[in-house]
Scaffold this motif. Structure first.
Motif, PDB file in Angstrom:
ATOM      1  N   ASP A 148       0.847  -1.185   0.000  1.00 24.37           N
ATOM      2  CA  ASP A 148       0.000   0.000   0.000  1.00 24.37           C
ATOM      3  C   ASP A 148       0.888   1.242   0.000  1.00 24.37           C
ATOM      4  O   ASP A 148       1.686   1.442   0.913  1.00 24.37           O
ATOM      5  N   GLU A 149       0.777   2.067  -1.038  1.00 22.86           N
ATOM      6  CA  GLU A 149       1.586   3.279  -1.145  1.00 22.86           C
ATOM      7  C   GLU A 149       0.667   4.496  -1.098  1.00 22.86           C
ATOM      8  O   GLU A 149       0.546   5.263  -2.056  1.00 22.86           O
ATOM      9  N   SER A 150       0.005   4.666   0.031  1.00 22.46           N
ATOM     10  CA  SER A 150      -0.901   5.795   0.238  1.00 22.46           C
ATOM     11  C   SER A 150      -0.829   6.216   1.694  1.00 22.46           C
ATOM     12  O   SER A 150      -0.300   5.492   2.540  1.00 22.46           O
ATOM     13  N   HIS A 151      -1.376   7.405   1.997  1.00 26.96           N
ATOM     14  CA  HIS A 151      -1.267   7.942   3.350  1.00 26.96           C
ATOM     15  C   HIS A 151      -2.614   8.237   4.000  1.00 26.96           C
ATOM     16  O   HIS A 151      -2.656   8.906   5.037  1.00 26.96           O
ATOM     17  N   GLY A 152      -3.707   7.742   3.410  1.00 28.81           N
ATOM     18  CA  GLY A 152      -5.021   8.020   3.977  1.00 28.81           C
ATOM     19  C   GLY A 152      -5.140   7.611   5.434  1.00 28.81           C
ATOM     20  O   GLY A 152      -5.540   8.408   6.292  1.00 28.81           O
ATOM     21  N   MET A 153      -4.777   6.369   5.734  1.00 21.22           N
ATOM     22  CA  MET A 153      -4.856   5.884   7.109  1.00 21.22           C
ATOM     23  C   MET A 153      -3.821   6.574   7.995  1.00 21.22           C
ATOM     24  O   MET A 153      -4.050   6.774   9.193  1.00 21.22           O
ATOM     25  N   HIS A 154      -2.686   6.930   7.430  1.00 18.82           N
ATOM     26  CA  HIS A 154      -1.641   7.586   8.220  1.00 18.82           C
ATOM     27  C   HIS A 154      -2.108   8.955   8.691  1.00 18.82           C
ATOM     28  O   HIS A 154      -1.875   9.346   9.842  1.00 18.82           O
ATOM     29  N   LEU A 155      -2.774   9.707   7.821  1.00 17.81           N
ATOM     30  CA  LEU A 155      -3.263  11.031   8.202  1.00 17.81           C
ATOM     31  C   LEU A 155      -4.335  10.937   9.285  1.00 17.81           C
ATOM     32  O   LEU A 155      -4.461  11.832  10.126  1.00 17.81           O
TER      33      LEU A 155
ATOM     34  N   ILE B 289      -3.490  11.537  13.071  1.00 18.66           N
ATOM     35  CA  ILE B 289      -3.319  12.860  13.680  1.00 18.66           C
ATOM     36  C   ILE B 289      -4.558  13.747  13.510  1.00 18.66           C
ATOM     37  O   ILE B 289      -4.503  14.935  13.815  1.00 18.66           O
ATOM     38  N   VAL B 290      -5.657  13.171  13.027  1.00 15.05           N
ATOM     39  CA  VAL B 290      -6.904  13.913  12.863  1.00 15.05           C
ATOM     40  C   VAL B 290      -7.974  13.234  13.712  1.00 15.05           C
ATOM     41  O   VAL B 290      -8.191  12.025  13.601  1.00 15.05           O
ATOM     42  N   SER B 291      -8.640  13.998  14.558  1.00 14.74           N
ATOM     43  CA  SER B 291      -9.674  13.436  15.423  1.00 14.74           C
ATOM     44  C   SER B 291     -10.770  12.772  14.601  1.00 14.74           C
ATOM     45  O   SER B 291     -11.159  13.263  13.539  1.00 14.74           O
ATOM     46  N   ASP B 292     -11.280  11.664  15.103  1.00 11.26           N
ATOM     47  CA  ASP B 292     -12.390  10.981  14.439  1.00 11.26           C
ATOM     48  C   ASP B 292     -13.601  11.903  14.314  1.00 11.26           C
ATOM     49  O   ASP B 292     -14.408  11.769  13.385  1.00 11.26           O
ATOM     50  N   ALA B 293     -13.716  12.867  15.236  1.00  8.92           N
ATOM     51  CA  ALA B 293     -14.853  13.788  15.212  1.00  8.92           C
ATOM     52  C   ALA B 293     -14.823  14.700  13.986  1.00  8.92           C
ATOM     53  O   ALA B 293     -15.856  15.193  13.539  1.00  8.92           O
ATOM     54  N   PHE B 294     -13.625  14.927  13.429  1.00 10.28           N
ATOM     55  CA  PHE B 294     -13.487  15.800  12.263  1.00 10.28           C
ATOM     56  C   PHE B 294     -13.754  15.058  10.958  1.00 10.28           C
ATOM     57  O   PHE B 294     -14.040  15.675   9.931  1.00 10.28           O
ATOM     58  N   GLY B 295     -13.617  13.734  10.967  1.00  9.15           N
ATOM     59  CA  GLY B 295     -13.897  12.923   9.792  1.00  9.15           C
ATOM     60  C   GLY B 295     -13.031  13.273   8.594  1.00  9.15           C
ATOM     61  O   GLY B 295     -11.948  13.844   8.721  1.00  9.15           O
TER      62      GLY B 295
ATOM     63  N   GLY C 297     -11.796  16.810   8.117  1.00  2.00           N
ATOM     64  CA  GLY C 297     -10.615  17.172   8.884  1.00  2.00           C
ATOM     65  C   GLY C 297      -9.340  16.854   8.141  1.00  2.00           C
ATOM     66  O   GLY C 297      -8.366  17.626   8.191  1.00  2.00           O
ATOM     67  N   ILE C 298      -9.339  15.738   7.431  1.00  2.00           N
ATOM     68  CA  ILE C 298      -8.156  15.361   6.651  1.00  2.00           C
ATOM     69  C   ILE C 298      -7.962  16.330   5.492  1.00  2.00           C
ATOM     70  O   ILE C 298      -6.836  16.764   5.210  1.00  2.00           O
ATOM     71  N   ILE C 299      -9.065  16.713   4.820  1.00  2.21           N
ATOM     72  CA  ILE C 299      -8.976  17.675   3.723  1.00  2.21           C
ATOM     73  C   ILE C 299      -8.452  19.018   4.230  1.00  2.21           C
ATOM     74  O   ILE C 299      -7.587  19.647   3.613  1.00  2.21           O
ATOM     75  N   SER C 300      -8.934  19.454   5.399  1.00  2.04           N
ATOM     76  CA  SER C 300      -8.479  20.719   5.978  1.00  2.04           C
ATOM     77  C   SER C 300      -7.002  20.653   6.335  1.00  2.04           C
ATOM     78  O   SER C 300      -6.261  21.632   6.136  1.00  2.04           O
ATOM     79  N   LEU C 301      -6.567  19.502   6.848  1.00  2.00           N
ATOM     80  CA  LEU C 301      -5.152  19.333   7.179  1.00  2.00           C
ATOM     81  C   LEU C 301      -4.291  19.447   5.932  1.00  2.00           C
ATOM     82  O   LEU C 301      -3.270  20.151   5.917  1.00  2.00           O
ATOM     83  N   ILE C 302      -4.699  18.769   4.864  1.00  2.00           N
ATOM     84  CA  ILE C 302      -3.936  18.810   3.608  1.00  2.00           C
ATOM     85  C   ILE C 302      -3.853  20.241   3.084  1.00  2.00           C
ATOM     86  O   ILE C 302      -2.785  20.712   2.669  1.00  2.00           O
ATOM     87  N   GLN C 303      -4.977  20.956   3.130  1.00  2.00           N
ATOM     88  CA  GLN C 303      -4.980  22.333   2.659  1.00  2.00           C
ATOM     89  C   GLN C 303      -4.067  23.211   3.508  1.00  2.00           C
ATOM     90  O   GLN C 303      -3.367  24.086   2.984  1.00  2.00           O
TER      91      GLN C 303
ATOM     92  N   GLY D 112      -6.213  21.091  16.730  1.00  2.00           N
ATOM     93  CA  GLY D 112      -7.321  20.782  17.619  1.00  2.00           C
ATOM     94  C   GLY D 112      -7.428  19.337  18.033  1.00  2.00           C
ATOM     95  O   GLY D 112      -8.371  18.960  18.736  1.00  2.00           O
ATOM     96  N   THR D 113      -6.491  18.494  17.618  1.00  2.00           N
ATOM     97  CA  THR D 113      -6.494  17.088  18.020  1.00  2.00           C
ATOM     98  C   THR D 113      -5.482  16.885  19.143  1.00  2.00           C
ATOM     99  O   THR D 113      -4.269  16.890  18.895  1.00  2.00           O
ATOM    100  N   PRO D 114      -5.922  16.724  20.407  1.00  2.00           N
ATOM    101  CA  PRO D 114      -4.995  16.487  21.518  1.00  2.00           C
ATOM    102  C   PRO D 114      -4.359  15.101  21.382  1.00  2.00           C
ATOM    103  O   PRO D 114      -5.026  14.132  21.023  1.00  2.00           O
TER     104      PRO D 114
END
Length: 273
Positions: A3-10, A13-19, A22-28, A221-223
């Motif tokens: 697997d050469e992707s980072h979806g699960m890796h990101l 560090i992103v709260s499950d509450a952000f879904g 949250g990952i899209i916002s982190l990338i941006q 915002g992710t403790p």
């Protein structure tokens, strides 16, 4: 196939509450707010439907701990985002490994998993967070590497012991010291276990280890907890190997303490000094 992707890796560090948002916002945020790290020319494949070409490739990173790095490639008159992944800074009390390294380059040409050979009995694989700035890794060299791991899942081991009764080997080991029907208790509180997930996920592993030190941090915002842990032990005929483990606080109902045994599944990264 690896697997050469980072979806699960990101997601580590992103709260499950952000879904997913949250990952899209982190990338941006990494793309917009990241500080320049390095630029080079590489034979790079920017997507599955393009052929590799020599391109100008550069990276930026968030000035935070933990953080994230983005890799970009110049394609004609625009810039493509090739990859975004989490990064961490090793705790000051976590010593680096010293090892010979073999790179297993990803298909995109700008990322790689690294096989670290520490000694005859001790090996570990990690994702290189600074591979873009590395030209080659001569096998004759020894490198110092800071290991940082990110937990997919992590929990406190609630029952760090178990008992056996009348096991067939009791007599050979204990003689008459253990009577028939008398249980023997085994403690796993200080056990160190590290079991790689295999060829598809070579830098991910199931683990169990006691917490050796702990502090707190956060990202967008992710403790999170940042812990010193051991992933290989001389008690298992290996060299002691330590890492800095990041785990979202939302995974725990109570804060782990020094000496608390934890277990879970992690992704291992490394930065070469």
């Amino acid at each position: 196939m690896r697997d050469e992707s980072h979806g699960m890796h990101l997601r580590t560090i992103v709260s499950d509450a952000f879904g997913d948002q949250g990952i899209i916002s982190l990338i941006q945020s990494v793309c917009q707010e990241g500080k320049f790290l390095t630029k080079t020319s590489r034979l790079c494949k920017v997507s599955d439907d393009t052929e590799p070409q020599t391109r100008n490739v550069f990276s930026t990173g968030l000035d935070s701990n933990p953080g994230a790095t983005a890799i970009f490639a110049e394609v004609g008159d625009h810039v493509e985002v090739v990859s975004v992944f989490p990064t961490g800074t090793a705790r000051e009390d976590v010593p680096p490994i010293v090892a010979t390294l073999i790179a297993d380059e990803w298909e995109n040409g700008v990322e790689a998993d690294i096989h670290a050979h520490i000694d005859m009995e001790t090996h570990i694989k990690f994702f290189s967070t600074d591979y873009l700035s590395i030209n080659h890794l001569p096998l004759v060299n020894k490198y110092h590497v800071d290991l940082c791991a990110f937990a997919y899942v992590c929990e406190i081991v609630e029952q760090p012991s178990f008992s056996l009764t009348d096991a067939p080997w009791f007599k050979a080991v204990y003689g008459d010291a253990v009577r028939e029907g008398e249980p023997v208790t085994f403690s796993t509180a200080t056990m160190v276990a590290y079991i790689p997930k295999g060829k598809e996920y070579p830098t991910s592993a199931e683990f169990q280890t006691p917490v050796l030190a702990i502090d707190e941090c956060s990202i967008f915002g992710t403790p999170m907890y940042r812990m010193k842990v051991k992933v290989a032990s001389e008690d298992m005929n290996s060299t002691d190997v330590f890492a800095t483990l990041y785990a979202k606080k939302e995974m725990f109902s109570v804060k782990p303490e020094v000496g608390t045994p934890i277990r879970g599944v992690l992704w291992m990264t490394g930065k070469i000094r």
